[in-house]
Motif scaffolding. Structure first.
Motif, mmCIF file in Angstrom:
data_model
loop_
_atom_site.group_PDB
_atom_site.id
_atom_site.type_symbol
_atom_site.label_atom_id
_atom_site.label_comp_id
_atom_site.label_asym_id
_atom_site.label_seq_id
_atom_site.Cartn_x
_atom_site.Cartn_y
_atom_site.Cartn_z
ATOM 1 N N PHE A 16 15.546 7.950 9.740
ATOM 2 C CA PHE A 16 15.599 9.225 8.972
ATOM 3 C C PHE A 16 14.746 10.131 9.211
ATOM 4 O O PHE A 16 14.667 11.157 9.328
ATOM 5 C CB PHE A 16 15.767 8.792 7.325
ATOM 6 N N MET A 20 15.006 13.825 10.984
ATOM 7 C CA MET A 20 14.420 15.144 10.399
ATOM 8 C C MET A 20 13.560 15.926 11.034
ATOM 9 O O MET A 20 13.133 17.184 10.645
ATOM 10 C CB MET A 20 13.852 15.013 8.897
ATOM 11 N N SER A 71 23.953 19.867 7.745
ATOM 12 C CA SER A 71 23.337 18.614 7.775
ATOM 13 C C SER A 71 23.839 17.988 6.431
ATOM 14 O O SER A 71 24.017 18.517 5.580
ATOM 15 C CB SER A 71 21.692 18.540 7.653
ATOM 16 N N GLY A 72 24.267 16.720 6.661
ATOM 17 C CA GLY A 72 25.020 15.996 5.506
ATOM 18 C C GLY A 72 26.653 16.123 5.779
ATOM 19 O O GLY A 72 27.031 15.319 4.969
ATOM 20 N N GLU A 77 23.927 10.643 8.745
ATOM 21 C CA GLU A 77 23.285 9.943 8.020
ATOM 22 C C GLU A 77 24.143 8.476 7.805
ATOM 23 O O GLU A 77 23.592 7.485 7.740
ATOM 24 C CB GLU A 77 23.371 10.308 6.465
ATOM 25 N N GLN A 138 31.645 12.425 0.717
ATOM 26 C CA GLN A 138 30.355 12.121 0.988
ATOM 27 C C GLN A 138 30.501 10.437 0.792
ATOM 28 O O GLN A 138 29.960 9.576 1.706
ATOM 29 C CB GLN A 138 29.404 12.551 0.075
ATOM 30 N N MET A 142 30.587 7.124 3.772
ATOM 31 C CA MET A 142 29.729 5.999 3.548
ATOM 32 C C MET A 142 30.408 4.909 3.521
ATOM 33 O O MET A 142 29.890 3.812 3.677
ATOM 34 C CB MET A 142 28.509 6.643 2.507
ATOM 35 N N GLN B 163 14.933 16.740 1.322
ATOM 36 C CA GLN B 163 16.107 16.280 2.149
ATOM 37 C C GLN B 163 16.371 14.947 1.881
ATOM 38 O O GLN B 163 17.411 14.777 2.026
ATOM 39 C CB GLN B 163 15.645 16.542 3.823
ATOM 40 N N MET B 164 15.298 14.059 1.950
ATOM 41 C CA MET B 164 15.659 12.685 1.331
ATOM 42 C C MET B 164 16.460 12.547 0.145
ATOM 43 O O MET B 164 17.309 11.906 0.227
ATOM 44 C CB MET B 164 14.274 11.748 1.048
ATOM 45 N N LEU B 167 20.105 14.723 0.798
ATOM 46 C CA LEU B 167 21.174 14.181 2.075
ATOM 47 C C LEU B 167 21.316 12.766 1.810
ATOM 48 O O LEU B 167 22.105 12.279 2.358
ATOM 49 C CB LEU B 167 20.517 14.608 3.381
ATOM 50 N N ILE B 168 20.250 12.048 1.822
ATOM 51 C CA ILE B 168 20.055 10.513 1.899
ATOM 52 C C ILE B 168 20.247 9.835 0.616
ATOM 53 O O ILE B 168 21.137 8.748 0.761
ATOM 54 C CB ILE B 168 18.709 10.129 2.759
#
Lengths: 167, 194
Positions: A16, A20, A71-72, A77, A138, A142, B163-164, B167-168
């Motif tokens: 990750f 980025m 992004s996303g 991810e 989302q 996942m 962003q963490m 998005l994550i």
């Protein structure tokens, strides 16, 4: 089990962080996202000619509605978490490679479905689009990564037992 | 084993809409608690920037002490903006759905689930707080100037943390926690035992 989780989290965190970084974004992520838009546009054009693709944007020629793949929304991810799980799990390198390649394809197939469905959902109903965009898809992408991982570990060949004979 | 995976997926797909509907309709009380916690944290770290964090149902209202100049006008006012906390919290219904999809025959450690729920809520707080700071540092910068004096590294750190959080954490943390809490369930499918 502890070793698996330490490796899993460590590999994820590293991937990750790398993802980025600006040079990685410019060299890999953005071109990849643009290719997703191109493929989505191509698939849509199989049944709907009223679409134009510009970079990461898909726009309807009918009503001007457009979606931008940010992004996303490029599935990266989910791919990272799948790769982390596969690399952390004890299996042969060959089998890990198969899992990474097949798993990435499976996730991106679902991601293409997400992009195309959101493109049409946004033209139909804004509330439905927001729900699907912000929450539902989302989760589904996942979930896809999780299911691919479970199928992969289920399909791992059993270790071969070697029996040594004495005398 | 293939059947077990198939039925697990079916159960997840059945539990997901139920959990999401429940989560959506409980947003007002959930947000009230989240607003209180975010307010305590922001006032602790930056008492000279923030005045209050209020829940307005499904959104958070961020009230600051920052003076903003209105364009083409001599009027000034305090910067107030809205945050959608739900985009950082949807991991909770997701996690509960994939936990409930595990068959009853599998022993699940309830304290582990409770701890997992707390971790997911903490990740939501992380996302909200860095969204707030992102807005103050970057989004409204042209209207309010430099609120925090940050060097390049610190600015990058804020961007990375945001962003963490956005998005994550919301999607990744529930899956990681499920792999931990549900290990008795998914390990049975592997020929290699961890």
């Amino acid at each position: 089990m502890i070793r698996f989780f330490l490796l899993f989290i460590g590999i994820q965190t590293s991937l990750f962080f790398i993802e980025m970084l600006l040079p990685v974004q410019k060299a890999i992520i953005i071109p990849f996202t643009e290719s997703l838009a191109t493929i989505s546009g191509y698939l849509i054009q199989l049944f709907d000619q009223q679409i134009i693709v510009n970079g990461i944007i898909l726009r309807s020629l009918d009503n001007g509605f457009a979606v931008s793949i940010q992004s996303g929304c490029n599935g990266v991810e989910a791919v990272i978490i799948l790769i982390s799980g596969i690399l952390a799990f004890p299996a042969s390198i060959r089998y890990k490679a198969i899992g990474v390649i097949a798993g990435t394809c499976a996730i991106q197939a679902i991601n293409l479905l997400r992009i195309i469905s959101l493109y049409y959902l946004g033209q139909w109903n804004t509330t439905a689009f927001e729900w699907a965009h912000l929450y539902l898809w989302q989760v589904l992408v996942m979930l896809d990564a999780l299911i691919v991982f479970l199928i992969w570990i289920y399909k791992i060949p059993k270790p071969t037992l070697v029996v040594e004979q004495n005398g | 084993m293939g059947n077990h995976l198939f039925y697990f997926v079916i159960r997840v797909l059945l539990w997901l809409p139920i959990m999401f509907l429940l989560w959506y309709y409980l947003q007002t009380p959930i947000n009230a608690v989240v607003a209180l916690m975010v307010e305590q944290l922001t006032l602790f770290f930056s008492p000279d920037i923030f005045t209050a964090i209020k829940s307005t149902g499904r959104q958070l209202e961020i009230v600051t002490q920052l003076i903003i100049n209105l364009e083409q006008s001599e009027q000034q006012g305090y910067l107030v903006f809205m945050i959608n906390p739900m985009i950082y919290g949807f991991g909770l219904p997701f996690f509960i759905a994939i936990i409930l999809a595990i068959p009853e025959a599998i022993d699940i450690n309830l304290p582990h689930i409770a701890l997992s729920v707390m971790i997911i809520l903490l990740s939501q707080l992380w996302g909200i707080i860095f969204d707030i700071y992102k807005s103050v540092i970057f989004v409204f910068h042209s209207n309010i100037g430099d609120v925090l004096i940050l060097n390049t590294f610190q600015t990058s750190l804020f961007a990375y943390a945001y962003q963490m959080g956005s998005l994550i954490f919301p999607v990744v943390i529930p899956v990681v926690l499920w792999l931990w809490v549900g290990k008795e369930f998914w390990q049975q499918w592997s020929a290699i035992k961890l």
